[in-house]
Design a protein around this motif. Structure first.
Motif, PDB file in Angstrom:
ATOM      1  N   THR A   1       0.834  -1.199   0.000  1.00 10.51           N
ATOM      2  CA  THR A   1       0.000   0.000   0.000  1.00 10.51           C
ATOM      3  C   THR A   1       0.868   1.248   0.000  1.00 10.51           C
ATOM      4  OG1 THR A   1      -1.683  -1.205   1.287  1.00 10.51           O
ATOM      5  CG2 THR A   1      -1.909   1.182   1.156  1.00 10.51           C
ATOM      6  N   ILE A   2       0.414   2.241  -0.758  1.00  8.29           N
ATOM      7  CA  ILE A   2       1.072   3.536  -0.836  1.00  8.29           C
ATOM      8  C   ILE A   2       0.168   4.559  -0.163  1.00  8.29           C
ATOM      9  CG2 ILE A   2       1.983   5.317  -2.388  1.00  8.29           C
ATOM     10  CD1 ILE A   2       2.011   2.928  -4.542  1.00  8.29           C
ATOM     11  N   PHE A   3       0.658   5.202   0.889  1.00  8.10           N
ATOM     12  CA  PHE A   3      -0.109   6.225   1.592  1.00  8.10           C
ATOM     13  C   PHE A   3       0.481   7.602   1.287  1.00  8.10           C
ATOM     14  CE2 PHE A   3      -0.669   2.481   4.386  1.00  8.10           C
ATOM     15  CZ  PHE A   3      -2.056   2.444   4.474  1.00  8.10           C
ATOM     16  N   VAL A   4      -0.393   8.554   0.972  1.00  9.05           N
ATOM     17  CA  VAL A   4       0.020   9.940   0.798  1.00  9.05           C
ATOM     18  C   VAL A   4      -0.904  10.820   1.639  1.00  9.05           C
ATOM     19  CG1 VAL A   4       0.946   9.546  -1.516  1.00  9.05           C
ATOM     20  CG2 VAL A   4      -1.435  10.279  -1.252  1.00  9.05           C
ATOM     21  N   ASN A   5      -0.485  12.043   1.901  1.00  7.90           N
ATOM     22  CA  ASN A   5      -1.314  12.981   2.646  1.00  7.90           C
ATOM     23  C   ASN A   5      -2.380  13.585   1.729  1.00  7.90           C
ATOM     24  OD1 ASN A   5      -0.035  12.859   5.210  1.00  7.90           O
ATOM     25  ND2 ASN A   5       1.619  14.177   4.458  1.00  7.90           N
ATOM     26  N   ALA A   6      -3.600  13.639   2.213  1.00  7.95           N
ATOM     27  CA  ALA A   6      -4.687  14.208   1.424  1.00  7.95           C
ATOM     28  C   ALA A   6      -4.389  15.640   1.018  1.00  7.95           C
ATOM     29  CB  ALA A   6      -5.994  14.129   2.210  1.00  7.95           C
ATOM     30  N   THR A   7      -3.916  16.441   1.966  1.00  5.32           N
ATOM     31  CA  THR A   7      -3.697  17.857   1.677  1.00  5.32           C
ATOM     32  C   THR A   7      -2.595  18.075   0.650  1.00  5.32           C
ATOM     33  OG1 THR A   7      -2.246  17.964   3.625  1.00  5.32           O
ATOM     34  CG2 THR A   7      -4.538  18.646   3.923  1.00  5.32           C
ATOM     35  N   ASP A   8      -1.637  17.139   0.553  1.00  2.00           N
ATOM     36  CA  ASP A   8      -0.546  17.281  -0.411  1.00  2.00           C
ATOM     37  C   ASP A   8      -1.020  17.130  -1.851  1.00  2.00           C
ATOM     38  OD1 ASP A   8       1.169  17.650   1.687  1.00  2.00           O
ATOM     39  OD2 ASP A   8       2.112  15.672   1.573  1.00  2.00           O
ATOM     40  N   ILE A   9      -2.172  16.466  -2.037  1.00  2.00           N
ATOM     41  CA  ILE A   9      -2.666  16.235  -3.396  1.00  2.00           C
ATOM     42  C   ILE A   9      -4.005  16.935  -3.641  1.00  2.00           C
ATOM     43  CG2 ILE A   9      -1.411  14.067  -3.736  1.00  2.00           C
ATOM     44  CD1 ILE A   9      -3.981  12.569  -2.996  1.00  2.00           C
ATOM     45  N   GLY A  10      -4.325  17.895  -2.773  1.00  2.00           N
ATOM     46  CA  GLY A  10      -5.486  18.744  -3.024  1.00  2.00           C
ATOM     47  C   GLY A  10      -6.810  18.246  -2.496  1.00  2.00           C
ATOM     48  N   TYR A  11      -6.777  17.343  -1.507  1.00  2.00           N
ATOM     49  CA  TYR A  11      -8.028  16.845  -0.931  1.00  2.00           C
ATOM     50  C   TYR A  11      -8.087  17.134   0.555  1.00  2.00           C
ATOM     51  CZ  TYR A  11      -8.663  14.452  -5.370  1.00  2.00           C
ATOM     52  OH  TYR A  11      -8.813  14.182  -6.701  1.00  2.00           O
ATOM     53  N   GLN A  12      -9.292  17.024   1.126  1.00  2.00           N
ATOM     54  CA  GLN A  12      -9.479  17.274   2.548  1.00  2.00           C
ATOM     55  C   GLN A  12      -9.353  15.999   3.379  1.00  2.00           C
ATOM     56  OE1 GLN A  12     -13.361  19.302   1.957  1.00  2.00           O
ATOM     57  NE2 GLN A  12     -12.423  21.052   3.005  1.00  2.00           N
ATOM     58  N   GLY A  13      -9.650  14.848   2.761  1.00  2.00           N
ATOM     59  CA  GLY A  13      -9.533  13.582   3.465  1.00  2.00           C
ATOM     60  C   GLY A  13     -10.847  12.951   3.834  1.00  2.00           C
ATOM     61  N   HIS A  14     -11.962  13.705   3.742  1.00  2.00           N
ATOM     62  CA  HIS A  14     -13.262  13.116   4.068  1.00  2.00           C
ATOM     63  C   HIS A  14     -14.134  12.945   2.817  1.00  2.00           C
ATOM     64  CE1 HIS A  14     -13.997  17.570   5.027  1.00  2.00           C
ATOM     65  NE2 HIS A  14     -14.672  17.331   3.905  1.00  2.00           N
ATOM     66  N   GLU A  15     -13.486  12.824   1.654  1.00  2.00           N
ATOM     67  CA  GLU A  15     -14.220  12.648   0.404  1.00  2.00           C
ATOM     68  C   GLU A  15     -14.987  11.327   0.389  1.00  2.00           C
ATOM     69  OE1 GLU A  15     -11.416  15.850  -0.321  1.00  2.00           O
ATOM     70  OE2 GLU A  15     -11.186  13.871   0.611  1.00  2.00           O
ATOM     71  N   LEU A  16     -16.094  11.309  -0.345  1.00  2.00           N
ATOM     72  CA  LEU A  16     -16.870  10.098  -0.566  1.00  2.00           C
ATOM     73  C   LEU A  16     -16.654   9.633  -2.006  1.00  2.00           C
ATOM     74  CD1 LEU A  16     -20.200  10.992   1.288  1.00  2.00           C
ATOM     75  CD2 LEU A  16     -18.117   9.932   2.204  1.00  2.00           C
ATOM     76  N   GLN A  17     -17.271   8.512  -2.362  1.00  2.00           N
ATOM     77  CA  GLN A  17     -17.006   7.901  -3.668  1.00  2.00           C
ATOM     78  C   GLN A  17     -17.264   8.848  -4.829  1.00  2.00           C
ATOM     79  OE1 GLN A  17     -19.153   3.991  -3.243  1.00  2.00           O
ATOM     80  NE2 GLN A  17     -17.271   3.261  -4.188  1.00  2.00           N
ATOM     81  N   ASP A  18     -18.393   9.528  -4.805  1.00  2.00           N
ATOM     82  CA  ASP A  18     -18.735  10.388  -5.946  1.00  2.00           C
ATOM     83  C   ASP A  18     -17.735  11.522  -6.142  1.00  2.00           C
ATOM     84  OD1 ASP A  18     -20.899   8.821  -6.498  1.00  2.00           O
ATOM     85  OD2 ASP A  18     -22.402  10.189  -5.669  1.00  2.00           O
ATOM     86  N   ASP A  19     -17.105  11.948  -5.070  1.00  2.00           N
ATOM     87  CA  ASP A  19     -16.135  13.038  -5.180  1.00  2.00           C
ATOM     88  C   ASP A  19     -14.919  12.638  -6.004  1.00  2.00           C
ATOM     89  OD1 ASP A  19     -17.625  14.762  -3.459  1.00  2.00           O
ATOM     90  OD2 ASP A  19     -16.832  13.689  -1.725  1.00  2.00           O
ATOM     91  N   ILE A  20     -14.605  11.361  -5.998  1.00  3.62           N
ATOM     92  CA  ILE A  20     -13.426  10.865  -6.720  1.00  3.62           C
ATOM     93  C   ILE A  20     -13.830  10.114  -7.982  1.00  3.62           C
ATOM     94  CG2 ILE A  20     -11.359   9.423  -6.568  1.00  3.62           C
ATOM     95  CD1 ILE A  20     -11.274  11.850  -4.714  1.00  3.62           C
ATOM     96  N   ASN A  21     -14.772   9.209  -7.846  1.00  6.69           N
ATOM     97  CA  ASN A  21     -15.087   8.308  -8.955  1.00  6.69           C
ATOM     98  C   ASN A  21     -15.793   8.979 -10.119  1.00  6.69           C
ATOM     99  OD1 ASN A  21     -13.898   6.306  -7.460  1.00  6.69           O
ATOM    100  ND2 ASN A  21     -15.813   5.382  -6.761  1.00  6.69           N
ATOM    101  N   ASN A  22     -16.357  10.160  -9.913  1.00  3.61           N
ATOM    102  CA  ASN A  22     -16.986  10.911 -11.009  1.00  3.61           C
ATOM    103  C   ASN A  22     -16.015  11.878 -11.676  1.00  3.61           C
ATOM    104  OD1 ASN A  22     -19.434   9.633 -10.566  1.00  3.61           O
ATOM    105  ND2 ASN A  22     -20.240  11.241  -9.243  1.00  3.61           N
ATOM    106  N   ASP A  23     -14.767  11.824 -11.248  1.00  5.61           N
ATOM    107  CA  ASP A  23     -13.743  12.722 -11.778  1.00  5.61           C
ATOM    108  C   ASP A  23     -12.686  11.888 -12.499  1.00  5.61           C
ATOM    109  OD1 ASP A  23     -11.674  14.519 -12.251  1.00  5.61           O
ATOM    110  OD2 ASP A  23     -11.809  15.485 -10.288  1.00  5.61           O
ATOM    111  N   GLU A  24     -12.785  11.804 -13.822  1.00  4.56           N
ATOM    112  CA  GLU A  24     -11.857  10.972 -14.595  1.00  4.56           C
ATOM    113  C   GLU A  24     -10.419  11.443 -14.456  1.00  4.56           C
ATOM    114  OE1 GLU A  24     -12.414   8.150 -16.138  1.00  4.56           O
ATOM    115  OE2 GLU A  24     -14.517   8.201 -15.533  1.00  4.56           O
ATOM    116  N   ASN A  25     -10.222  12.752 -14.326  1.00 11.67           N
ATOM    117  CA  ASN A  25      -8.863  13.262 -14.159  1.00 11.67           C
ATOM    118  C   ASN A  25      -8.265  12.817 -12.825  1.00 11.67           C
ATOM    119  OD1 ASN A  25      -8.865  14.652 -16.629  1.00 11.67           O
ATOM    120  ND2 ASN A  25      -9.821  16.463 -15.710  1.00 11.67           N
ATOM    121  N   ALA A  26      -9.109  12.801 -11.789  1.00  6.34           N
ATOM    122  CA  ALA A  26      -8.636  12.347 -10.474  1.00  6.34           C
ATOM    123  C   ALA A  26      -8.254  10.875 -10.519  1.00  6.34           C
ATOM    124  CB  ALA A  26      -9.706  12.586  -9.417  1.00  6.34           C
ATOM    125  N   LEU A  27      -9.083  10.065 -11.154  1.00  3.43           N
ATOM    126  CA  LEU A  27      -8.794   8.631 -11.241  1.00  3.43           C
ATOM    127  C   LEU A  27      -7.508   8.379 -12.015  1.00  3.43           C
ATOM    128  CD1 LEU A  27     -12.374   7.202 -11.926  1.00  3.43           C
ATOM    129  CD2 LEU A  27     -11.125   7.228  -9.761  1.00  3.43           C
TER     130      LEU A  27
END
Length: 401
Positions: A226-252
């Protein structure tokens, strides 16, 4: 034009933790599929309904998510002091590919139950009432797992009042212990560092679009790589849900490219292009300090109820809860002072953490020790639940494997 009719194969459809899969006894498979190879893979792909360009697995047993596109093959153990050999196959949804590179920690909770109910555990090891201790050999990663299965009147007890976030209904609690989840013959931290700096080439469109040239990462091999990174280092808050990520093709695309570069750094692959053929491992996850959020079920999670937040991707999508093997990695990393997981949880010495995920919370325990410069963990544990959903036969066209 004549067509070969369908054949039927004894199978059991089970939920284990927050996953579902089709379980087989090895000896019930067609002879050509009883050995690893193309025939076995083709059979399991057809059972699950892959590859499906529509991404729905309508013509199979899969549920169109990584959590429900799984297969398990069990047999009496060939290992001393073990009861059952457990082989896990993660079936790709839109590709003709079965990944055998890792374990499924969630379905592990169902392995002991299936093994007992299907005669794979010696009756002398099953109490009339109490807890059956099932010794599982995880054949994908050559590790021992212990499942504590409740027994009532000589049979597996599946119903109960244990609640698991990510699963709608309560069931009986199954304690699962992952013994020495980090390979004693290899470094728990493959790079030799608890935290690394991953350089992200700006010639790569996914990294250039993010405007990030490097990121801190904790890369661990415990439970599952497993690779762990900090949410804030990649532009996230850390409490995102599935739709916040999975509906964003660029994020995936960003997460997949980050996963590929991390896999090279960990020595799992030699070139990022090889990551396409290794979708199940490693996992990619981001961590953050606790905060209040609302889970996918509408449940309010207070920051005071958790030690940290973790979001993990599986097979290219943000997981709806947490993979069991990734939870082992979380618990182990949390026990190592200075790791990104440990720092997100406050940076103190820990033997267990409660972390928030999209569906709620989960507690996992682990104890890590530093010996001769190498980190080791003796055991990681968590509670899950499991039950049979359907049993009988699964049917596939006779010429599909």
């Amino acid at each position: 034009m004549s067509h070969i009719p369908q054949i039927k194969i004894p199978a059991t459809y089970m939920r284990g933790g927050t996953s579902k899969g089709v379980f087989f006894k090895l000896t019930d498979l067609p002879e050509t599929a009883q050995i690893a190879g193309a025939a076995r893979d083709a059979l399991l792909l057809r059972v699950i309904g892959s590859p499906d360009p529509y991404g729905k697995q309508t013509d199979g047993m899969g549920g169109a998510t990584s959590s429900t596109s799984k297969t398990v093959i069990l047999s009496k153990s060939t290992q001393a002091d073990h009861d059952v050999d457990y082989l896990f196959g993660q079936v790709a949804i839109d590709k003709p590919f079965v990944d055998w590179s890792g374990n499924c920690g969630n379905l592990t909770a169902a392995v002991g139950s299936f093994a007992i109910s299907n005669g794979l555990v010696d009756t002398s090891r099953i109490p009339q009432n109490g807890i059956a201790v099932v010794r599982i050999w995880q054949a994908n990663i050559n590790k021992t797992i212990i499942a504590h299965v409740p027994i009532v009147n000589g049979e597996v007890q599946e119903t109960g009042d244990f609640e698991l976030d990510g699963v709608t209904f309560p069931a009986a609690e199954v304690l699962v212990e992952f013994m020495a989840p980090a390979d004693a013959n290899a470094a728990m931290f493959p790079t030799g560092n608890v935290v690394d700096e991953l350089i992200l080439p700006q010639s790569t469109p996914e990294f250039k679009a993010k405007g990030i040239s490097s990121v801190k990462a904790t890369m661990i091999n415990a439970g599952i790589p497993t690779i762990f990174v900090n949410a804030t280092d990649i532009g996230y808050q850390g409490h995102e849900l599935q739709d916040d990520i999975n509906n964003d093709e660029n994020a995936l695309a960003f997460f997949e490219m980050l996963r590929a570069h991390g896999a090279v750094k960990m020595g799992l692959i030699e070139h990022i292009d090889e990551a396409r053929a290794r979708q199940h491992t490693p996992k990619i996850a981001f961590v953050s300090v606790p905060s209040d959020y609302t889970s996918s079920s509408g449940k309010a999670i207070a920051r005071t109820d958790i030690d940290l937040q973790v979001r993990a991707l599986s097979m290219g999508k943000l997981h709806h809860a947490m993979m069991g093997t990734a939870a082992v990695a979380i618990g182990t990393a949390a026990a190592v002072k200075g790791s990104l997981v440990n720092l997100a949880a406050g940076g103190t010495s820990r033997t267990q953490v409660i972390f928030g995920h999209p569906s709620g919370t989960l507690k996992v325990g682990a104890e890590a020790t530093l010996t001769d410069g190498n980190w080791q963990v003796n055991k990681a544990s968590m509670s899950r639940s499991a039950r049979v959903l359907m049993e009988g036969w699964v049917r596939v066209p006779g010429d599909s494997f």
